[in-house]
Design a protein around this motif. Structure first.
Motif, short mmCIF file in Angstrom:
data_model
loop_
_atom_site.label_atom_id
_atom_site.label_comp_id
_atom_site.label_asym_id
_atom_site.label_seq_id
_atom_site.Cartn_x
_atom_site.Cartn_y
_atom_site.Cartn_z
N MET A 160 35.11 28.49 13.41
CA MET A 160 36.01 28.07 12.35
C MET A 160 35.87 29.05 11.20
O MET A 160 34.78 29.39 10.77
CB MET A 160 35.66 26.66 11.89
CG MET A 160 36.49 26.22 10.74
SD MET A 160 36.30 24.52 10.10
CE MET A 160 34.90 23.86 10.86
N ALA A 161 36.97 29.52 10.65
CA ALA A 161 36.97 30.47 9.54
C ALA A 161 36.80 29.75 8.22
O ALA A 161 37.20 28.59 8.07
CB ALA A 161 38.27 31.25 9.54
N ILE A 162 36.23 30.43 7.25
CA ILE A 162 36.10 29.92 5.89
C ILE A 162 37.16 30.60 5.05
O ILE A 162 37.29 31.81 5.06
CB ILE A 162 34.70 30.20 5.32
CG1 ILE A 162 33.65 29.47 6.14
CG2 ILE A 162 34.64 29.79 3.86
CD1 ILE A 162 32.24 29.80 5.73
N ARG A 163 37.94 29.81 4.30
CA ARG A 163 39.00 30.35 3.48
C ARG A 163 38.95 29.75 2.08
O ARG A 163 38.47 28.64 1.90
CB ARG A 163 40.37 30.02 4.09
CG ARG A 163 40.61 30.63 5.43
CD ARG A 163 41.99 30.20 5.94
NE ARG A 163 42.21 30.69 7.28
CZ ARG A 163 41.79 30.08 8.37
NH1 ARG A 163 41.13 28.95 8.29
NH2 ARG A 163 42.03 30.60 9.55
N LEU A 164 39.51 30.48 1.13
CA LEU A 164 39.69 29.91 -0.20
C LEU A 164 40.84 28.94 -0.14
O LEU A 164 41.86 29.21 0.51
CB LEU A 164 40.03 31.01 -1.22
CG LEU A 164 38.90 31.95 -1.57
CD1 LEU A 164 39.44 33.04 -2.50
CD2 LEU A 164 37.77 31.21 -2.24
N GLY A 165 40.71 27.82 -0.80
CA GLY A 165 41.78 26.84 -0.81
C GLY A 165 42.52 26.88 -2.13
O GLY A 165 42.03 27.39 -3.13
N ASN A 166 43.72 26.36 -2.11
CA ASN A 166 44.50 26.25 -3.35
C ASN A 166 44.02 25.02 -4.11
O ASN A 166 44.74 24.05 -4.27
CB ASN A 166 45.98 26.12 -3.03
CG ASN A 166 46.57 27.40 -2.50
OD1 ASN A 166 45.93 28.44 -2.54
ND2 ASN A 166 47.78 27.34 -2.00
N THR A 167 42.79 25.07 -4.57
CA THR A 167 42.22 23.94 -5.30
C THR A 167 42.04 24.30 -6.75
O THR A 167 42.11 25.47 -7.14
CB THR A 167 40.85 23.55 -4.72
OG1 THR A 167 39.92 24.59 -5.02
CG2 THR A 167 40.91 23.30 -3.24
N CYS A 168 41.80 23.31 -7.56
CA CYS A 168 41.60 23.53 -8.99
C CYS A 168 40.46 24.52 -9.27
O CYS A 168 40.50 25.26 -10.24
CB CYS A 168 41.32 22.21 -9.70
SG CYS A 168 42.78 21.13 -9.76
N ALA A 169 39.48 24.57 -8.41
CA ALA A 169 38.35 25.47 -8.62
C ALA A 169 38.79 26.93 -8.58
O ALA A 169 38.15 27.78 -9.20
CB ALA A 169 37.28 25.23 -7.56
N ASN A 170 39.89 27.24 -7.90
CA ASN A 170 40.40 28.61 -7.79
C ASN A 170 41.64 28.85 -8.65
O ASN A 170 42.30 29.86 -8.51
CB ASN A 170 40.75 28.94 -6.34
CG ASN A 170 39.55 28.85 -5.45
OD1 ASN A 170 38.45 29.20 -5.85
ND2 ASN A 170 39.73 28.37 -4.24
N CYS A 171 41.95 27.92 -9.52
CA CYS A 171 43.18 28.01 -10.32
C CYS A 171 42.88 28.55 -11.71
O CYS A 171 41.90 28.15 -12.35
CB CYS A 171 43.81 26.63 -10.42
SG CYS A 171 45.37 26.61 -11.34
#
Length: 82
Positions: A1-12
């Motif tokens: 399973m790959a690890i990806r950045l999500g469109n979450t508040c932590a990355n906004c």
């Protein structure tokens, strides 16, 4: 399973100090997201001995070489969260 950045508040880029959203003016958590999400232009990539949990500890793989700015394959983040 790959690890990806999500469109979450932590990355906004709209996330302010104390987890407050600059757009919605409410406290959010890192798992939230919304239609106003805008990815931060640069993520912090500060991997080196100083940010390693093993730095100057008995678990350091290279205690004689470990120094600020250096990195080895045994690096482990100080503030890991899942």
């Amino acid at each position: 399973m790959a690890i990806r950045l999500g469109n979450t508040c932590a990355n906004c880029e709209n996330l302010l100090d104390k987890n407050v959203c600059a757009i919605h003016k409410v406290m959010v958590s890192r798992i939230y997201t919304c239609d106003s999400f805008k990815m931060q232009e640069a993520l912090k990539d500060n991997r080196n001995c100083v940010t390693c949990v093993r730095y100057e500890e008995s678990g350091c793989a290279n205690p004689e070489k470990a120094a600020p700015g250096m990195l080895c394959s045994h690096w482990a983040p100080q503030n890991a969260q899942a």
